[in-house]
Design a protein around this motif. Structure first.
Motif, PDB file in Angstrom:
ATOM      1  N   VAL A 117       0.859  -1.186   0.000  1.00  0.00           N
ATOM      2  CA  VAL A 117       0.000   0.000   0.000  1.00  0.00           C
ATOM      3  C   VAL A 117       0.894   1.233   0.000  1.00  0.00           C
ATOM      4  O   VAL A 117       1.721   1.408   0.909  1.00  0.00           O
ATOM      5  CB  VAL A 117      -0.938   0.022   1.225  1.00  0.00           C
ATOM      6  CG1 VAL A 117      -1.891   1.205   1.144  1.00  0.00           C
ATOM      7  CG2 VAL A 117      -1.727  -1.287   1.327  1.00  0.00           C
ATOM      8  N   ILE A 118       0.747   2.074  -1.028  1.00  0.00           N
ATOM      9  CA  ILE A 118       1.569   3.271  -1.149  1.00  0.00           C
ATOM     10  C   ILE A 118       0.663   4.471  -1.386  1.00  0.00           C
ATOM     11  O   ILE A 118      -0.151   4.468  -2.312  1.00  0.00           O
ATOM     12  CB  ILE A 118       2.570   3.131  -2.321  1.00  0.00           C
ATOM     13  CG1 ILE A 118       3.572   1.996  -2.029  1.00  0.00           C
ATOM     14  CG2 ILE A 118       3.305   4.457  -2.566  1.00  0.00           C
ATOM     15  CD1 ILE A 118       4.554   1.739  -3.167  1.00  0.00           C
ATOM     16  N   ALA A 119       0.791   5.481  -0.551  1.00  0.00           N
ATOM     17  CA  ALA A 119       0.121   6.753  -0.807  1.00  0.00           C
ATOM     18  C   ALA A 119       1.028   7.551  -1.737  1.00  0.00           C
ATOM     19  O   ALA A 119       2.189   7.808  -1.413  1.00  0.00           O
ATOM     20  CB  ALA A 119      -0.109   7.514   0.500  1.00  0.00           C
ATOM     21  N   ASN A 120       0.506   7.942  -2.895  1.00  0.00           N
ATOM     22  CA  ASN A 120       1.313   8.665  -3.870  1.00  0.00           C
ATOM     23  C   ASN A 120       0.508   9.779  -4.516  1.00  0.00           C
ATOM     24  O   ASN A 120      -0.398   9.481  -5.292  1.00  0.00           O
ATOM     25  CB  ASN A 120       1.831   7.709  -4.953  1.00  0.00           C
ATOM     26  CG  ASN A 120       2.893   8.357  -5.816  1.00  0.00           C
ATOM     27  OD1 ASN A 120       3.803   8.997  -5.317  1.00  0.00           O
ATOM     28  ND2 ASN A 120       2.771   8.218  -7.130  1.00  0.00           N
ATOM     29  N   VAL A 142      -0.900  -4.227  -5.589  1.00  0.00           N
ATOM     30  CA  VAL A 142      -0.309  -2.954  -5.200  1.00  0.00           C
ATOM     31  C   VAL A 142      -1.448  -1.931  -5.153  1.00  0.00           C
ATOM     32  O   VAL A 142      -2.075  -1.639  -6.177  1.00  0.00           O
ATOM     33  CB  VAL A 142       0.790  -2.508  -6.176  1.00  0.00           C
ATOM     34  CG1 VAL A 142       1.366  -1.154  -5.753  1.00  0.00           C
ATOM     35  CG2 VAL A 142       1.893  -3.573  -6.256  1.00  0.00           C
ATOM     36  N   VAL A 143      -1.740  -1.444  -3.945  1.00  0.00           N
ATOM     37  CA  VAL A 143      -2.786  -0.441  -3.752  1.00  0.00           C
ATOM     38  C   VAL A 143      -2.111   0.928  -3.776  1.00  0.00           C
ATOM     39  O   VAL A 143      -1.228   1.200  -2.952  1.00  0.00           O
ATOM     40  CB  VAL A 143      -3.511  -0.643  -2.399  1.00  0.00           C
ATOM     41  CG1 VAL A 143      -4.585   0.431  -2.211  1.00  0.00           C
ATOM     42  CG2 VAL A 143      -4.101  -2.049  -2.300  1.00  0.00           C
ATOM     43  N   VAL A 144      -2.506   1.782  -4.710  1.00  0.00           N
ATOM     44  CA  VAL A 144      -1.938   3.122  -4.796  1.00  0.00           C
ATOM     45  C   VAL A 144      -3.020   4.112  -4.365  1.00  0.00           C
ATOM     46  O   VAL A 144      -4.054   4.252  -5.020  1.00  0.00           O
ATOM     47  CB  VAL A 144      -1.441   3.436  -6.223  1.00  0.00           C
ATOM     48  CG1 VAL A 144      -0.721   4.786  -6.239  1.00  0.00           C
ATOM     49  CG2 VAL A 144      -0.510   2.332  -6.714  1.00  0.00           C
ATOM     50  N   ASP A 145      -2.781   4.740  -3.246  1.00  0.00           N
ATOM     51  CA  ASP A 145      -3.739   5.669  -2.647  1.00  0.00           C
ATOM     52  C   ASP A 145      -3.428   7.067  -3.192  1.00  0.00           C
ATOM     53  O   ASP A 145      -2.485   7.717  -2.764  1.00  0.00           O
ATOM     54  CB  ASP A 145      -3.565   5.590  -1.127  1.00  0.00           C
ATOM     55  CG  ASP A 145      -4.490   6.542  -0.365  1.00  0.00           C
ATOM     56  OD1 ASP A 145      -5.186   7.360  -0.996  1.00  0.00           O
ATOM     57  OD2 ASP A 145      -4.485   6.449   0.877  1.00  0.00           O
ATOM     58  N   ASN A 194      -2.813  -6.470 -11.110  1.00  0.00           N
ATOM     59  CA  ASN A 194      -2.539  -6.396  -9.668  1.00  0.00           C
ATOM     60  C   ASN A 194      -2.520  -4.957  -9.142  1.00  0.00           C
ATOM     61  O   ASN A 194      -2.084  -4.722  -8.023  1.00  0.00           O
ATOM     62  CB  ASN A 194      -1.198  -7.069  -9.340  1.00  0.00           C
ATOM     63  CG  ASN A 194      -0.011  -6.391 -10.020  1.00  0.00           C
ATOM     64  OD1 ASN A 194      -0.157  -5.896 -11.145  1.00  0.00           O
ATOM     65  ND2 ASN A 194       1.149  -6.365  -9.382  1.00  0.00           N
ATOM     66  N   LEU A 195      -2.997  -4.018  -9.953  1.00  0.00           N
ATOM     67  CA  LEU A 195      -2.965  -2.599  -9.580  1.00  0.00           C
ATOM     68  C   LEU A 195      -4.356  -2.125  -9.180  1.00  0.00           C
ATOM     69  O   LEU A 195      -5.305  -2.236  -9.962  1.00  0.00           O
ATOM     70  CB  LEU A 195      -2.452  -1.768 -10.763  1.00  0.00           C
ATOM     71  CG  LEU A 195      -2.642  -0.247 -10.657  1.00  0.00           C
ATOM     72  CD1 LEU A 195      -1.902   0.336  -9.450  1.00  0.00           C
ATOM     73  CD2 LEU A 195      -2.177   0.431 -11.954  1.00  0.00           C
ATOM     74  N   LEU A 196      -4.467  -1.585  -7.971  1.00  0.00           N
ATOM     75  CA  LEU A 196      -5.712  -0.980  -7.517  1.00  0.00           C
ATOM     76  C   LEU A 196      -5.423   0.470  -7.135  1.00  0.00           C
ATOM     77  O   LEU A 196      -4.631   0.734  -6.220  1.00  0.00           O
ATOM     78  CB  LEU A 196      -6.282  -1.736  -6.314  1.00  0.00           C
ATOM     79  CG  LEU A 196      -7.690  -1.301  -5.882  1.00  0.00           C
ATOM     80  CD1 LEU A 196      -8.747  -1.810  -6.868  1.00  0.00           C
ATOM     81  CD2 LEU A 196      -8.023  -1.814  -4.483  1.00  0.00           C
TER      82      LEU A 196
END
Lengths: 352, 352
Positions: B149-152, B178-181, B201-203
């Motif tokens: 989980v990455i905040a970007n 991979v969760v991109v916030d 696999n990208l959310l």
């Protein structure tokens, strides 16, 4: 389902909400909505300034609404949980009180979301059959030593236990939480709210979706002892602290100032229910003694599924559950007198 | 906590939202709200007829809003999940992809809700330190074989990775989600949405709370492959199918028709950010290179806590995190030019 989903969630059978077909205009008697709009004061409260203020977060503590609800029910704000619909409060109650091996008990015929919550938390519920007249027998719930969830009035039957009968259940399970789902209580049921000061194991869940005409605003609440409410708050602040939007918080408080409008709507719906029940019985239907804003009815002339289908062909939606022992029935929301006359007329054409 | 609460929930440390003190009127630069109201078309959409229609349930499938969001991002409706704030989507992603022993990795300095979600699901997260300049190093996330989980842009630093750097992480974790916030992506970041067709696999999780001025409406969404979205829908329909209220669904679609208003607001906020950063640096502050609607800044003259306290005394709220290694900093939301001048003036008085 993706290849990434946790194995323990892969077998979930989600809840199925009432259908919302868009192919034509229906008289919608399938999801127990109110036929009347929210009170004028609610519409006034949702003005352009409130919309402009949407730039700001809602109050995660819902202080104003909690104070108003507490005053309404003769409780303190710390006895009130405010949630994103009563489904959220019920979900949190299952998470808080039915997991870790404590277990949960509910009726075989009741709100269809309870088995879904049990499934979500991998709990094998104790399923307690209604009696042959679709009544919930209080004594079946004595001394269960597990969390108990009872819809009162029950859905989809509409049958209700008295407060005294409910109190016996609560009293005889002192070490288990008894969740009383009172979604439909304002249409003639007896609420357990007056019992809250006496029992720390009682959690009452109510909603703005039915009697207060605000299904689309998503607002439910739970009332109970301060420590039970703290439990729900802990889960809320660990999942979604800003769970209720600003306009709904505002509308919820405004609605409480309109008691006369609200009482009048409930009375109209109860009158229309009595009228519709008598008319259905005249047509040969068996109709349970509903204390809710719907009737549960069957006819010996046609299967429940067939009644549902033919009404839908005629532009009238009711709710059918194709499962034993209720497959002969349909659940018919009480709308306006005009809507019920249209429904009765359609049934007349179908049966003659 | 009640005596009934599940033992596994008893130790939860819930998320702490930004303070909302009511003792006086503050210039509120502590929760990254927009200083501008929602677009005029949004205010028009929330009219009295819509309020009257609150008697009806919201569309649990959010069809109209999903179609509008899909068109906005060049995706299909089945690539869009709509939720009650992005916190709800993040919670569901943790439930779907980090439980059952799969695990989760995120930075030591990032959105404070990620450790709360991990705690809720009893996961020991892999915590990956930022570098000495508070940057997230992409290579630290290669081949982790667990949910990421990455905040970007990241919070509270405001620092962002490029899309190319993010793509390397996504590519090198083909068997993990991979969760991109992207809560803050509209203020100068590079979105990963264009990568969605390439990686199952990208959310990507986004929100209406920041750039679209609708924090109080509670609306977030997730974009990803059809099967990832199905997973989130399964959880939603097993917990709270009517999770977004009618007015918010309506406002969300109306906002997408107002792209020029929205772009203009983002541009103004980025201009004000540049102005504020330069002014803070002139005053001796160290200010990170933010791509978000806030700045993360420290001064050698005073502790972070002291700066926070003295600003609050002067009626200005900023967000302070009293934890290493960021305790010297404060996170300052970008408001209007006038609000920033008031904040700068207050800092000037405090420091001189």
């Amino acid at each position: 389902m993706s290849r990434f989903l946790s194995r323990s969630l892969a077998a979930l059978a989600p809840y199925t909400p009432g259908e919302q077909p868009q192919d034509r205009r229906y008289i919608k008697l399938n999801t127990n909505e109110s036929p009347y709009p929210p009170a004028p004061g609610v519409l006034d409260a949702l003005n352009r300034q409130e919309a402009a203020d949407l730039r700001l977060y809602s109050d995660p503590e819902a202080k104003a609404l909690k104070a108003a609800l507490a005053a309404q029910y003769g409780l303190e704000p710390q006895n009130v949980y405010v949630g994103n619909g009563s489904d959220e409060a019920l979900n949190f109650a299952f998470m808080a009180y039915a997991t870790d091996g404590r277990g949960v008990a509910f009726a075989d015929i009741t709100y269809g979301f309870y088995p879904v919550f049990a499934d979500l938390y991998r709990i094998s519920p104790r399923i307690i059959p209604l009696d042959g007249a679709f009544r919930l027998r209080g004594e079946d719930y004595y001394g269960l030593n597990q969390t108990i969830v009872i819809a009162n009035p029950n859905a989809p039957t509409g049958l209700a236990l008295s407060r005294a009968e409910m109190e016996e259940i609560i009293k005889r399970n002192p070490d288990s939480v008894v969740v009383v789902d009172e979604a439909y209580v304002d249409f003639g049921g007896e609420s357990c709210v007056p019992l809250i000061p006496k029992y720390d194991n009682l959690l009452v869940v109510q909603t703005y979706s039915k009697s207060r005409s605000m299904a689309g605003a998503r607002l439910g609440y739970a009332l109970g002892s301060e420590t039970l409410i703290q439990d729900l708050e802990t889960i809320k602040f660990s999942t979604n602290p800003y769970n209720v939007n600003r306009l709904t918080l505002r509308a919820g408080a405004a609605a409480l100032a309109e008691q006369a409008y609200f009482d009048d709507n409930c009375r109209k719906i109860m009158d229309t229910r009595a009228y519709t029940k008598a008319a259905l019985e005249d047509m040969g239907f068996t109709v349970l003694d509903s204390k809710a804003n719907f009737l549960f009815a069957k006819t010996p002339a046609l299967s429940g599924l067939e009644v549902y289908r033919r009404l839908k062909e005629k532009g009238i939606l009711v709710r059918h559950f194709e499962k034993d022992p209720i497959r002969d029935f349909n659940r018919i929301t009480i709308g306006t007198r005009e809507q019920m006359d249209a429904m009765l007329q359609a049934l007349n054409e179908i049966l003659n």
